[in-house]
Scaffold this motif. Structure first.
Motif, PDB file in Angstrom:
ATOM      1  N   PRO A  36       0.850  -1.187   0.000  1.00 29.30           N
ATOM      2  CA  PRO A  36       0.000   0.000   0.000  1.00 29.30           C
ATOM      3  C   PRO A  36       0.890   1.244   0.000  1.00 29.30           C
ATOM      4  CG  PRO A  36      -0.507  -1.433   1.872  1.00 29.30           C
ATOM      5  CD  PRO A  36       0.779  -1.910   1.279  1.00 29.30           C
ATOM      6  N   GLY A  38       0.794   5.562   0.178  1.00 35.01           N
ATOM      7  CA  GLY A  38       0.086   6.834   0.302  1.00 35.01           C
ATOM      8  C   GLY A  38       0.861   7.895  -0.440  1.00 35.01           C
ATOM      9  N   GLY A  39       1.289   8.925   0.269  1.00 38.72           N
ATOM     10  CA  GLY A  39       2.026  10.023  -0.358  1.00 38.72           C
ATOM     11  C   GLY A  39       3.487   9.691  -0.600  1.00 38.72           C
ATOM     12  N   ASN A  40       3.918   8.525  -0.148  1.00 36.06           N
ATOM     13  CA  ASN A  40       5.305   8.072  -0.362  1.00 36.06           C
ATOM     14  C   ASN A  40       6.306   9.015   0.309  1.00 36.06           C
ATOM     15  OD1 ASN A  40       7.026   6.137  -1.324  1.00 36.06           O
ATOM     16  ND2 ASN A  40       7.125   6.933  -3.419  1.00 36.06           N
ATOM     17  N   THR A  41       5.917   9.593   1.421  1.00 35.54           N
ATOM     18  CA  THR A  41       6.830  10.507   2.139  1.00 35.54           C
ATOM     19  C   THR A  41       7.492   9.823   3.330  1.00 35.54           C
ATOM     20  OG1 THR A  41       5.189  11.344   3.720  1.00 35.54           O
ATOM     21  CG2 THR A  41       5.320  12.464   1.582  1.00 35.54           C
ATOM     22  N   GLY A  42       7.138   8.563   3.582  1.00 39.11           N
ATOM     23  CA  GLY A  42       7.712   7.846   4.725  1.00 39.11           C
ATOM     24  C   GLY A  42       9.224   7.777   4.606  1.00 39.11           C
TER      25      GLY A  42
HETATM   26  C1  LIG Z   1       9.772  16.598   5.373  1.00 40.77           C
HETATM   27  C2  LIG Z   1       9.183  15.444   6.148  1.00 40.77           C
HETATM   28  C3  LIG Z   1       8.761  15.651   7.459  1.00 40.77           C
HETATM   29  C4  LIG Z   1       8.201  14.599   8.188  1.00 40.77           C
HETATM   30  N1  LIG Z   1       7.790  14.831   9.473  1.00 40.77           N
HETATM   31  C5  LIG Z   1       7.223  13.844  10.179  1.00 40.77           C
HETATM   32  C6  LIG Z   1       6.769  14.082  11.519  1.00 40.77           C
HETATM   33  O1  LIG Z   1       6.923  15.166  12.089  1.00 40.77           O
HETATM   34  N2  LIG Z   1       6.170  13.051  12.164  1.00 40.77           N
HETATM   35  C7  LIG Z   1       6.002  11.813  11.577  1.00 40.77           C
HETATM   36  O2  LIG Z   1       5.440  10.931  12.219  1.00 40.77           O
HETATM   37  N3  LIG Z   1       6.435  11.579  10.315  1.00 40.77           N
HETATM   38  C8  LIG Z   1       7.038  12.538   9.608  1.00 40.77           C
HETATM   39  N4  LIG Z   1       7.481  12.288   8.329  1.00 40.77           N
HETATM   40  C9  LIG Z   1       7.341  10.927   7.744  1.00 40.77           C
HETATM   41  C10 LIG Z   1       6.063  10.737   6.895  1.00 40.77           C
HETATM   42  O3  LIG Z   1       5.642  11.939   6.345  1.00 40.77           O
HETATM   43  C11 LIG Z   1       4.945  10.129   7.727  1.00 40.77           C
HETATM   44  O4  LIG Z   1       5.322   8.814   8.117  1.00 40.77           O
HETATM   45  C12 LIG Z   1       3.594  10.067   6.977  1.00 40.77           C
HETATM   46  O5  LIG Z   1       2.589   9.696   7.940  1.00 40.77           O
HETATM   47  C13 LIG Z   1       3.572   9.077   5.838  1.00 40.77           C
HETATM   48  O6  LIG Z   1       2.383   9.284   5.058  1.00 40.77           O
HETATM   49  P1  LIG Z   1       2.345   8.890   3.504  1.00 40.77           P
HETATM   50  O7  LIG Z   1       0.961   9.093   3.015  1.00 40.77           O
HETATM   51  O8  LIG Z   1       3.404   9.598   2.743  1.00 40.77           O
HETATM   52  O9  LIG Z   1       2.656   7.326   3.598  1.00 40.77           O
HETATM   53  P2  LIG Z   1       3.672   6.443   2.738  1.00 40.77           P
HETATM   54  O10 LIG Z   1       5.081   6.926   2.903  1.00 40.77           O
HETATM   55  O11 LIG Z   1       3.173   6.307   1.359  1.00 40.77           O
HETATM   56  O12 LIG Z   1       3.510   5.054   3.496  1.00 40.77           O
HETATM   57  C14 LIG Z   1       3.962   4.865   4.838  1.00 40.77           C
HETATM   58  C15 LIG Z   1       3.528   3.470   5.319  1.00 40.77           C
HETATM   59  O13 LIG Z   1       2.104   3.428   5.445  1.00 40.77           O
HETATM   60  C16 LIG Z   1       1.560   2.426   4.598  1.00 40.77           C
HETATM   61  N5  LIG Z   1       0.329   2.987   4.032  1.00 40.77           N
HETATM   62  C17 LIG Z   1       0.189   4.153   3.360  1.00 40.77           C
HETATM   63  N6  LIG Z   1      -1.087   4.374   3.038  1.00 40.77           N
HETATM   64  C18 LIG Z   1      -1.785   3.318   3.518  1.00 40.77           C
HETATM   65  C19 LIG Z   1      -3.160   2.947   3.491  1.00 40.77           C
HETATM   66  N7  LIG Z   1      -4.094   3.727   2.921  1.00 40.77           N
HETATM   67  N8  LIG Z   1      -3.512   1.792   4.069  1.00 40.77           N
HETATM   68  C20 LIG Z   1      -2.586   0.981   4.671  1.00 40.77           C
HETATM   69  N9  LIG Z   1      -1.288   1.270   4.713  1.00 40.77           N
HETATM   70  C21 LIG Z   1      -0.888   2.422   4.150  1.00 40.77           C
HETATM   71  C22 LIG Z   1       2.640   2.122   3.564  1.00 40.77           C
HETATM   72  O14 LIG Z   1       2.561   0.794   3.111  1.00 40.77           O
HETATM   73  C23 LIG Z   1       3.912   2.357   4.359  1.00 40.77           C
HETATM   74  O15 LIG Z   1       4.238   1.218   5.103  1.00 40.77           O
HETATM   75  C24 LIG Z   1       8.069  13.325   7.585  1.00 40.77           C
HETATM   76  C25 LIG Z   1       8.488  13.122   6.258  1.00 40.77           C
HETATM   77  C26 LIG Z   1       9.046  14.166   5.543  1.00 40.77           C
HETATM   78  C27 LIG Z   1       9.455  13.908   4.131  1.00 40.77           C
END
Ligand SMILES: Cc1cc2nc3c(=O)[nH]c(=O)nc-3n(C[C@H](O)[C@H](O)[C@H](O)COP(=O)(O)OP(=O)(O)OC[C@H]3O[C@@H](n4cnc5c(N)ncnc54)[C@H](O)[C@@H]3O)c2cc1C
Length: 410
Positions: A36, A38-42
């Motif tokens: 899965p 999402g925004g791929n920011t993990g």
């Molecule tokens: C500049 C920057 C600052 C950040 N600051 C923070 C912060 O302060 N605190 C923090 O906690 N994180 C932070 N992060 C990390 C990241 O942004 C978080 O972990 C965010 O919650 C990930 O969301 P995403 O939609 O990008 O998920 P993704 O990176 O796409 O996925 C993260 C994980 O969630 C799973 N996933 C995604 N969507 C779903 C879905 N719909 N159902 C089931 N599983 C799913 C994926 O398989 C993966 O394992 C930061 C990242 C950056 C680049």
């Protein structure tokens, strides 16, 4: 980070829950792994397909299903961007209970999957506490509808940045701020001097003059979110006055934002740290929980460890910086490898950092999750009994192990 490279040949972008269910059923039948996304920011490689699994990207599921301005309950598709949800509810005088630097790209589904922490955890607690229900597709394709729909917020925000002469003042300062601001305190962020200087060097507005910066060792950004603007403003102004006029001041100086633009600019510096550091080289990122009193010592010990291996300097690691959320003991350590990632630097840092965390009874992942970066290190902060139970839970829901195989569990 450029650290994880996806191997997927297929990316699927469903628009409805039914389509997600159909995809998962199809994959389950053929035992095809699914990642899965999402925004791929993990930051730990959780959303990357490392072994040709299908990527199930939620970006096309971005509808708000409902918002009730009386109860404050928002029902939204997993693919809604966090910032868009904030914009959606702002006209009703609401805010989202989490805020993070990646808000313009991360999705609410990803936030919930990682139980993202972020900048407002101090005020609103863990994100899971704000989630009232979920609609999920299980790894066999079954749709489990547990959407239940109570909570509200309605706030006025202010912030102030303080310069401190020494790290040791942080704990008494945090105690004083908690005592004086009470329930309106919503963030208390720590930034070390090197991190601050890097942000300014890469274009962020200077908060303090050169004269004020003399002797500043670290900084704190405090935010208040209360229900009464005048009352909140008075409280934060009085706090700053009392800090600056104390007999033995804990801070050198402070800047209280005077306008929405200045409020945003103080936050931009804090939130822009990862991007500023990225401009100086490849970052090794560690997101750990440890006692607050040890923040500075742990960052220094990483630097000393690299120095002792001859890896500190422009030829290898040019900077080791720390910043984080004081309220929940969450420290971000970034190690900047000027010439790129190398096995020598990685071996100097790991398991060194994990052993330090374990000796302090901390967590190797405060908020970014385990992903594919840290399964091998999970045992530094989880007992073998906990890991066994986590495996049993995973097997219960996903007996074929098609859901994001290879992530989190060793
Ligand atoms: C500049 C920057 C600052 C950040 N600051 C923070 C912060 O302060 N605190 C923090 O906690 N994180 C932070 N992060 C990390 C990241 O942004 C978080 O972990 C965010 O919650 C990930 O969301 P995403 O939609 O990008 O998920 P993704 O990176 O796409 O996925 C993260 C994980 O969630 C799973 N996933 C995604 N969507 C779903 C879905 N719909 N159902 C089931 N599983 C799913 C994926 O398989 C993966 O394992 C930061 C990242 C950056 C680049």
């Amino acid at each position: 980070m450029g650290k994880y490279h996806g191997k997927a040949t297929t990316v699927l972008r469903p628009r409805t829950t039914k389509e997600v269910s159909d995809i998962v059923k199809w994959c389950a039948k053929r035992r095809i792994g699914i990642v899965p996304q999402g925004g791929n920011t993990g930051l730990v490689g959780g959303s990357v397909s490392l072994d040709k699994e299908v990527v199930l990207n939620l970006g096309a599921m971005s509808n708000v299903r409902s918002f009730d301005p009386v109860s404050g309950i928002l029902v939204a598709d997993a693919g809604c961007i966090l910032e868009s949800l904030g914009d959606y509810i702002a006209p009703h005088n609401y805010i989202m209970p989490l805020d993070l630097g990646a808000k313009g790209s991360c999705q609410i589904g990803g936030n919930i999957a990682t139980n993202a922490g972020g900048l407002r955890l101090l005020r609103y607690g863990s994100l899971h506490g704000s989630v009232l229900g979920l609609e999920v597709v299980l790894p066999d394709g079954t749709i489990l509808d547990q959407l239940s729909t109570l909570r509200k917020d309605n706030t006025a925000t202010h912030n102030v940045m303080l310069a401190l002469p020494r790290f040791d003042n942080i704990l008494p300062l945090f105690q004083a701020v908690k005592r004086d601001l009470g329930e309106i305190l919503s963030a208390f962020e720590y930034i070390d001097r090197t991190a601050y200087d890097t942000a300014v060097a890469h274009g962020h507005a200077r908060v303090f003059t050169d004269e004020e910066m003399q002797g500043a060792q670290c900084f704190v950004l405090i935010e208040t979110s209360g229900g009464n603007n005048d009352h909140d403003e008075q409280k934060i102004t009085e706090l700053l006055e009392s800090l600056l006029t104390a007999d033995k001041p804990l801070v050198l100086t402070g800047v209280l934002s005077q306008s929405p633009a200045q409020f945003a600019s103080l936050w931009a510096l804090r939130e822009g740290l990862p991007e500023a550091l990225q401009k100086e080289g490849k970052p090794y990122k560690y997101d750990i929980s440890i006692p607050i009193a040890d923040f500075e010592r742990v960052v220094d010990s990483c630097r000393d460890q690299l120095k002792s291996r001859g890896l500190y300097g422009d030829h290898a690691v040019s900077k080791v910086v720390g910043w984080g959320h004081i309220g929940d003991g969450n420290l971000h350590i970034n190690v900047i490898a000027k010439q790129g990632y190398t096995p020598e630097i990685e071996q100097a840092l790991e398991p060194f950092i994990y052993e330090v965390v374990s000796s302090l009874k901390g967590s190797i992942s405060a908020e970014h999750g385990i992903g594919s970066m840290k399964p091998h290190a999970l045992h530094y902060s989880k007992s073998s009994a906990s890991i066994e139970w986590m495996k049993k839970l995973k097997e219960t829901f996903d007996p074929l192990n098609i859901m994001n195989p290879g992530k989190v569990l060793p």
